[in-house]
Design a protein around this motif. Structure first.
Motif, mmCIF file in Angstrom:
data_model
loop_
_atom_site.group_PDB
_atom_site.id
_atom_site.type_symbol
_atom_site.label_atom_id
_atom_site.label_comp_id
_atom_site.label_asym_id
_atom_site.label_seq_id
_atom_site.Cartn_x
_atom_site.Cartn_y
_atom_site.Cartn_z
ATOM 1 N N ARG A 4 73.380 59.365 20.311
ATOM 2 C CA ARG A 4 72.582 58.233 20.834
ATOM 3 C C ARG A 4 71.953 57.458 19.675
ATOM 4 N N LYS A 5 71.469 58.192 18.704
ATOM 5 C CA LYS A 5 70.831 57.547 17.546
ATOM 6 C C LYS A 5 71.838 56.684 16.785
ATOM 7 N N ILE A 6 73.050 57.166 16.649
ATOM 8 C CA ILE A 6 74.103 56.388 15.986
ATOM 9 C C ILE A 6 74.409 55.127 16.787
ATOM 10 N N ASP A 7 74.561 55.277 18.101
ATOM 11 C CA ASP A 7 74.856 54.127 18.962
ATOM 12 C C ASP A 7 73.731 53.096 18.938
ATOM 13 N N GLN A 8 72.491 53.564 18.713
ATOM 14 C CA GLN A 8 71.325 52.680 18.719
ATOM 15 C C GLN A 8 70.885 52.291 17.312
ATOM 16 N N ASN A 9 71.847 52.372 16.368
ATOM 17 C CA ASN A 9 71.608 51.926 14.991
ATOM 18 C C ASN A 9 70.414 52.614 14.338
ATOM 19 N N GLY A 10 70.296 53.916 14.601
ATOM 20 C CA GLY A 10 69.265 54.694 13.926
ATOM 21 C C GLY A 10 67.902 54.680 14.589
ATOM 22 N N ALA A 11 67.810 54.176 15.809
ATOM 23 C CA ALA A 11 66.511 54.117 16.499
ATOM 24 C C ALA A 11 65.949 55.524 16.699
ATOM 25 N N PRO A 12 64.640 55.719 16.523
ATOM 26 C CA PRO A 12 64.026 57.047 16.689
ATOM 27 C C PRO A 12 64.269 57.607 18.084
ATOM 28 N N GLN A 13 64.498 58.914 18.143
ATOM 29 C CA GLN A 13 64.769 59.596 19.411
ATOM 30 C C GLN A 13 63.642 60.547 19.823
ATOM 31 N N GLY A 14 62.720 60.827 18.903
ATOM 32 C CA GLY A 14 61.592 61.696 19.239
ATOM 33 C C GLY A 14 61.937 63.166 19.117
ATOM 34 N N GLU A 15 61.228 63.982 19.873
ATOM 35 C CA GLU A 15 61.415 65.431 19.810
ATOM 36 C C GLU A 15 61.758 65.980 21.187
ATOM 37 N N LYS A 16 62.477 67.095 21.183
ATOM 38 C CA LYS A 16 62.867 67.749 22.431
ATOM 39 C C LYS A 16 62.607 69.237 22.292
ATOM 40 N N LEU A 17 61.608 69.736 23.036
ATOM 41 C CA LEU A 17 61.283 71.156 23.043
ATOM 42 C C LEU A 17 61.821 71.764 24.337
ATOM 43 N N ILE A 18 62.657 72.790 24.200
ATOM 44 C CA ILE A 18 63.325 73.406 25.345
ATOM 45 C C ILE A 18 62.565 74.669 25.756
ATOM 46 N N PRO A 19 62.213 74.807 27.035
ATOM 47 C CA PRO A 19 61.490 76.005 27.481
ATOM 48 C C PRO A 19 62.326 77.269 27.266
ATOM 49 N N PRO A 20 61.748 78.317 26.672
ATOM 50 C CA PRO A 20 62.453 79.586 26.523
ATOM 51 C C PRO A 20 62.287 80.444 27.775
ATOM 52 N N GLU A 21 62.956 81.585 27.774
ATOM 53 C CA GLU A 21 62.905 82.499 28.914
ATOM 54 C C GLU A 21 62.523 83.889 28.427
ATOM 55 N N LEU A 22 61.523 84.494 29.047
ATOM 56 C CA LEU A 22 61.128 85.855 28.699
ATOM 57 C C LEU A 22 62.051 86.843 29.402
ATOM 58 N N MET A 23 62.740 87.673 28.622
ATOM 59 C CA MET A 23 63.663 88.671 29.148
ATOM 60 C C MET A 23 63.053 90.056 28.933
ATOM 61 N N ILE A 24 62.686 90.735 30.018
ATOM 62 C CA ILE A 24 62.060 92.050 29.921
ATOM 63 C C ILE A 24 63.114 93.123 30.133
ATOM 64 N N ARG A 25 63.237 93.996 29.136
ATOM 65 C CA ARG A 25 64.213 95.084 29.210
ATOM 66 C C ARG A 25 63.523 96.407 28.846
ATOM 67 N N GLY A 26 64.241 97.277 28.151
ATOM 68 C CA GLY A 26 63.765 98.641 27.994
ATOM 69 C C GLY A 26 62.636 98.883 27.026
ATOM 70 N N THR A 27 62.261 97.892 26.225
ATOM 71 C CA THR A 27 61.201 98.130 25.238
ATOM 72 C C THR A 27 59.805 97.735 25.739
ATOM 73 N N MET A 28 59.702 97.342 26.995
ATOM 74 C CA MET A 28 58.393 97.010 27.573
ATOM 75 C C MET A 28 58.249 97.659 28.943
ATOM 76 N N ARG A 29 57.010 97.979 29.306
ATOM 77 C CA ARG A 29 56.743 98.469 30.659
ATOM 78 C C ARG A 29 57.109 97.414 31.686
ATOM 79 N N GLN A 30 57.608 97.873 32.827
ATOM 80 C CA GLN A 30 57.989 96.920 33.866
ATOM 81 C C GLN A 30 57.242 97.202 35.156
#
Length: 316
Positions: A290-316
């Protein structure tokens, strides 16, 4: 030689529709794409990407710089590369991998850079083509990353909810935004619950955390949870605790950060904050295009939500 018009006639659509399917598939319905792709296969038609690039004064190449050592055992970068390649493939772009030990040879239309440290931004500032950083940065560059602060917030909240009395953070010894964010999620959560933070920093290697546990074993009482800044480091914590015959997860809990392969091969299986690495790679590629198509226009930041995966090393 098969032409664009031949494909249009075979698919019973206009040449403009065929062109849009090839150059802007995101603007076309799945039904139309299927018609055109079927016709292309039947006629063995292949778009002339080189001619298109020449006409647009582009190379159709994106360079991906990895500015840190690649651990061949951990397929983090394989997942990231696959995600970036998937995003670029939609616009018929080729991906060129450049490691920190190689020179930047040949042309490209833009750069995706990961592993950048403070001292790297001097030369990154001099790049003339559009840039997207994979990883948090505070130098004003467009970037894609996991919401690191949210990830350790989720992990710390879970450890408190499971009644671990002492919660320790093992961080990576780098002065970088992603690490500050991971520590901030931990610190803010403990403060909210009126608990005192305990932070130790070391290299991002399992042998260092394993040795740390061995050396400091007596200062960690039972009912302690370790919030760890990477799965690689968390693997060392597991080994260090097992060397002391510690009871995991009843007496000691561990939550790592990454969720790419290593969490699946530990015994017990590691609880972790999972990053959707392939999705993030694809988003970084799409942001750069998109930035290339828009001649270098700023795109900002994108923070993606993570996921907590509970397995054998924590109490459940």
């Amino acid at each position: 030689m098969v032409t664009l018009g031949d494909v249009a006639k075979q698919a019973n659509v206009s040449k403009m529709t065929v062109s849009r399917v090839i150059n802007h598939p995101e603007q076309v319905t799945d039904e139309l794409k299927q018609l055109v792709f079927t016709a292309m296969r039947q006629l063995d038609y292949r778009p002339n990407v080189a001619a298109k690039a020449l006409a647009n004064n582009r190379t159709q190449v994106i360079k991906f710089f990895i500015l840190e050592d690649i651990d061949t055992v951990e397929p983090y970068y394989m997942n990231l590369l696959f995600g970036i390649a998937s995003g670029l493939d939609k616009k018929q772009y080729a991906l060129q991998l450049v490691t920190k030990n190689n020179f930047d040879l040949g042309g490209s239309d833009g750069y995706i850079i990961t592993g950048a440290r403070y001292e790297d931004y001097e030369w990154i500032d001099r790049l003339e083509k559009p840039v997207v950083i994979f990883g948090e940065n505070r130098n004003g560059y467009d970037f894609v990353d996991t919401d690191n602060k949210q990830g350790t917030t989720l992990a710390t909240e879970y450890a408190i909810a499971k009644n671990y009395q002492s919660i320790v953070f093992l961080g990576i010894d780098v002065k970088e935004p992603f690490e500050y964010s991971r520590e901030a999620g931990y610190i803010n959560t403990l403060q909210k619950h009126q608990k005192l933070p305990q932070i130790y920093r070391m290299g991002n290697h399992s042998h260092e955390t394993e040795q740390f546990i061995r050396d400091h074993w007596r200062q960690f009482a039972t009912n302690t949870a370790f919030i760890v800044a990477s799965d690689r480091m968390a693997l060392g914590v597991i080994r260090g605790l097992q060397a002391q015959n510690a009871n995991i997860p009843t007496d000691f809990g561990i939550i790592g950060f990454d969720g790419v392969f290593l969490d699946q091969v530990t015994n017990p299986k590691l609880s972790t904050v999972r990053q959707p690495v392939q999705d993030m790679g694809q988003l970084a590629a799409e942001m750069l295009l998109r930035k290339i198509d828009q001649n270098g226009a700023p795109q900002g930041e994108k923070l993606i939500p993570p996921e907590l995966m509970i397995r054998g090393t924590m109490r459940q």
